[in-house]
Design a protein around this motif. Structure first.
Motif, PDB file in Angstrom:
ATOM      1  N   SER A  73      12.855  -3.605  -7.865  1.00 22.35           N
ATOM      2  CA  SER A  73      12.493  -4.375  -8.962  1.00 22.35           C
ATOM      3  C   SER A  73      11.455  -3.547  -9.778  1.00 22.35           C
ATOM      4  O   SER A  73      11.053  -2.475  -9.615  1.00 22.35           O
ATOM      5  N   HIS A 116       8.258  -4.370 -10.502  1.00 19.58           N
ATOM      6  CA  HIS A 116       6.879  -4.194  -9.894  1.00 19.58           C
ATOM      7  C   HIS A 116       7.105  -4.776  -8.420  1.00 19.58           C
ATOM      8  O   HIS A 116       7.446  -6.119  -8.489  1.00 19.58           O
ATOM      9  N   GLU A 117       6.838  -4.130  -7.552  1.00 16.74           N
ATOM     10  CA  GLU A 117       6.620  -4.693  -6.033  1.00 16.74           C
ATOM     11  C   GLU A 117       5.848  -4.020  -5.306  1.00 16.74           C
ATOM     12  O   GLU A 117       5.171  -3.071  -5.759  1.00 16.74           O
ATOM     13  N   TYR A 118       5.930  -4.065  -3.896  1.00 13.94           N
ATOM     14  CA  TYR A 118       4.860  -3.645  -3.177  1.00 13.94           C
ATOM     15  C   TYR A 118       5.218  -1.988  -3.066  1.00 13.94           C
ATOM     16  O   TYR A 118       6.359  -1.491  -3.092  1.00 13.94           O
ATOM     17  N   GLU A 171       1.725  -3.541  -4.628  1.00 17.40           N
ATOM     18  CA  GLU A 171       1.546  -4.105  -5.949  1.00 17.40           C
ATOM     19  C   GLU A 171       0.305  -3.377  -6.708  1.00 17.40           C
ATOM     20  O   GLU A 171       0.684  -3.329  -7.924  1.00 17.40           O
TER      21      GLU A 171
END
Length: 249
Positions: free
Chosen positions: A172, A174-176, A178
């Protein structure tokens, strides 16, 4: 995202190359008299031809295929009727997906000759990004990225925008993780995992500390007001260092 298979890396390389090619073409097309919307339409057409989908549009319903920020605008600028002029600094941020893989890249471009201070800022902004990339390797501290960039910025008399961080990407936009600081921090104990995919994107400034949102709900401005540049790559961590995914080709 943490890569575990070669197929994942291949998909990320593909979307990374597409984003980089779009960014490069938009930068080359920049000229005084064109509007930011005209520039965005070029990027949108290239993404469509490559079978890619604008990530800010698909993820956040952003009103543009790319983010284009001019001078006092430092990020998330909405493409529109603003006319680009000689001497402007134009930041272009291109993020997109294809077949479920996401990449994110950006750069600040000079439109014709600019003041020597801004010329230096642009060159040092790219150097700051590379300094951050050089800190990437499996097992190394995430905080090492911002600490190294911070030492460079301080030595050169710059500030760093401290609420616009690097971030995980891949499955995605924006993800870990974050928030990966691109400024000095003391309390982040996280380590870089092998295969971790994330961005390196310091915002280097001649005085700005924070990013404040404007009235349109998207565009960000430096507080206190000052020129800001941003250069960004998507990388994947290996035991030997970073693989840069957002390279043209």
């Amino acid at each position: 995202m943490t890569i575990t298979q070669e197929e994942e890396l291949a998909a990320l390389r593909e979307i990374g190359r597409i984003c980089a090619n779009v960014l490069q073409a938009m930068g080359k097309a920049l000229e005084p008299g064109m509007t930011t919307l005209e520039l965005d339409r070029l990027g949108a057409a290239m993404l469509e031809r490559a079978g890619a989908v604008s990530a800010p549009q698909s993820t956040y319903d952003f009103p543009g295929a790319t983010c284009i920020s001019v001078n006092e605008e430092i990020a998330h600028g909405i493409p529109g009727t603003r006319v680009i002029r000689e001497g402007d600094l134009v930041n272009i941020d291109v993020s997109a997906s294809k077949d479920g893989a996401f990449a994110d890249t950006g750069a600040t471009f000079r439109v014709g000759p600019v003041k020597p201070q801004l010329e230096r800022l642009c060159k040092d902004g790219r150097r700051a990004m590379q300094i951050g990339i050089n800190q990437v390797a499996a097992g190394k501290p995430l905080a090492g990225i911002g600490n190294a960039i911070g030492r460079f910025a301080e030595a050169r008399g710059y500030t760093l925008i401290r609420n616009l961080a690097s971030h995980g990407v891949g499955a995605s936009l924006h993800e870990y993780p974050e928030e990966i600081a691109t400024w000095p921090t003391r309390n982040d104990r996280r380590r870089i995992e092998k295969g971790l995919v994330f961005t390196i994107e310091p915002f280097l400034s001649t005085g700005g500390i924070w990013a404040d949102q404007g009235d349109d709900g998207w565009t960000l401005y430096a507080d206190p007001p000052a020129p800001v540049v941003q250069y960004e790559h998507t990388v994947v961590a290996t035991e030997k260092g970073a693989i840069v995914l957002t390279l043209p080709g």
